[in-house]
Design an enzyme around this catalytic site. Structure first.
Site, PDB file in Angstrom:
ATOM      1  N   ASP A   1       0.954  -1.128  -0.017  1.00 51.14           N
ATOM      2  CA  ASP A   1      -0.042   0.173  -0.198  1.00 51.14           C
ATOM      3  C   ASP A   1       1.052   1.238  -0.162  1.00 51.14           C
ATOM      4  O   ASP A   1       1.469   1.468   1.053  1.00 51.14           O
ATOM      5  CB  ASP A   1      -0.988   0.064   1.211  1.00 51.14           C
ATOM      6  CG  ASP A   1      -1.871   1.140   1.328  1.00 51.14           C
ATOM      7  OD1 ASP A   1      -2.224   1.823   0.219  1.00 51.14           O
ATOM      8  OD2 ASP A   1      -2.204   1.454   2.455  1.00 51.14           O
TER       9      ASP A   1
ATOM     10  N   GLU B   1      -1.527  -1.186  -4.903  1.00 50.94           N
ATOM     11  CA  GLU B   1      -2.735  -0.651  -5.126  1.00 50.94           C
ATOM     12  C   GLU B   1      -2.288   0.612  -6.041  1.00 50.94           C
ATOM     13  O   GLU B   1      -1.183   1.413  -6.068  1.00 50.94           O
ATOM     14  CB  GLU B   1      -3.334   0.034  -3.902  1.00 50.94           C
ATOM     15  CG  GLU B   1      -4.635   0.930  -4.166  1.00 50.94           C
ATOM     16  CD  GLU B   1      -5.086   1.232  -2.779  1.00 50.94           C
ATOM     17  OE1 GLU B   1      -6.151   0.627  -2.373  1.00 50.94           O
ATOM     18  OE2 GLU B   1      -4.637   2.066  -2.230  1.00 50.94           O
TER      19      GLU B   1
ATOM     20  N   ASP C   1      -2.373   0.788   7.235  1.00 54.50           N
ATOM     21  CA  ASP C   1      -1.735   0.430   6.171  1.00 54.50           C
ATOM     22  C   ASP C   1      -1.245  -0.889   5.952  1.00 54.50           C
ATOM     23  O   ASP C   1      -1.193  -1.458   4.993  1.00 54.50           O
ATOM     24  CB  ASP C   1      -0.765   1.300   5.997  1.00 54.50           C
ATOM     25  CG  ASP C   1      -0.934   3.025   6.279  1.00 54.50           C
ATOM     26  OD1 ASP C   1      -1.340   3.332   5.413  1.00 54.50           O
ATOM     27  OD2 ASP C   1      -0.800   3.591   7.335  1.00 54.50           O
TER      28      ASP C   1
END
EC number: 3.1.21.10
Length: 196
Positions: A7, A68, A141
């Site tokens: 992430d 992502e 996260d």
């Protein structure tokens, strides 16, 4: 198969490492964050992120890395810094692994919950449940990174659709493939006489 989920972020980059067995079952191997201090300059923070990603990849030797895709609508200044952090992360991953995959936030939510607009709490609960964890991974996260890795584990049979090198995703053949990059690095090493 070992899958690394990332992430991306400039202040905090989440990571999650999964092991997927031949039956498609996943277990969490490790998760956490790489944190950069806000008082440091941007170049130093980017160097810290690169070092953190390299250490994670060296420690776990993932076969595939899922990230992502960057999505922001409000704060363009923050978005630019995150984009730079993501670029450093992509570079470190392609040098060490070469098999990179990207998913939008909606695709990740859809893969894990069946609903593309699931909220953060739902996502975290599903991640903990699917990985049979006693509690929701912290910080957020890290939970997000595990979700990204799970998304890839569930959709990897369609992997070429989400590969960074897929020309239909990039609307042109502008992505560097892992095999191309490795060949270029080998050629450069031969030219320098630097055999490793």
């Amino acid at each position: 198969m070992i899958i690394l989920g990332i992430d991306p972020g400039i202040a905090t980059m989440g990571y999650g490492v999964l092991e997927k067995d031949g039956n498609g079952n996943c277990r969490a191997v490790d998760y956490g964050v790489v944190v950069t201090p806000k008082e440091e300059t941007l170049p130093v923070r980017l160097a810290m992120l690169e070092e953190g990603v390299n250490k994670i990849i060296d420690r776990f030797s993932p076969e595939e890395v899922a990230l992502e895709e960057l999505f922001f609508t409000k704060n363009i200044t923050t978005g630019i810094a995150v984009a730079q952090a993501r670029g450093v992360t992509l570079l470190a991953c392609v040098k060490k692994c070469g098999r990179l995959y990207e998913y939008t936030p909606m695709q990740i939510k859809q893969a894990l919950t069946g609903y593309g607009k699931a909220d953060k709490k739902q996502m975290q609960q599903v991640v903990a449940s699917l990985l049979r964890l006693k509690s929701i991974p912290r910080p957020d996260d890290a939970a997000d990174a595990l979700g990204i890795a799970l998304c890839h584990a569930f959709t990897s049979r369609f992997g070429t659709l989400f590969s960074v090198e897929n020309s239909t995703r990039t609307k042109g053949k502008n992505a560097v493939t892992g095999s191309y990059f490795k060949s270029a690095m080998e050629l450069e090493q031969r030219v320098r006489g630097d055999k490793r």
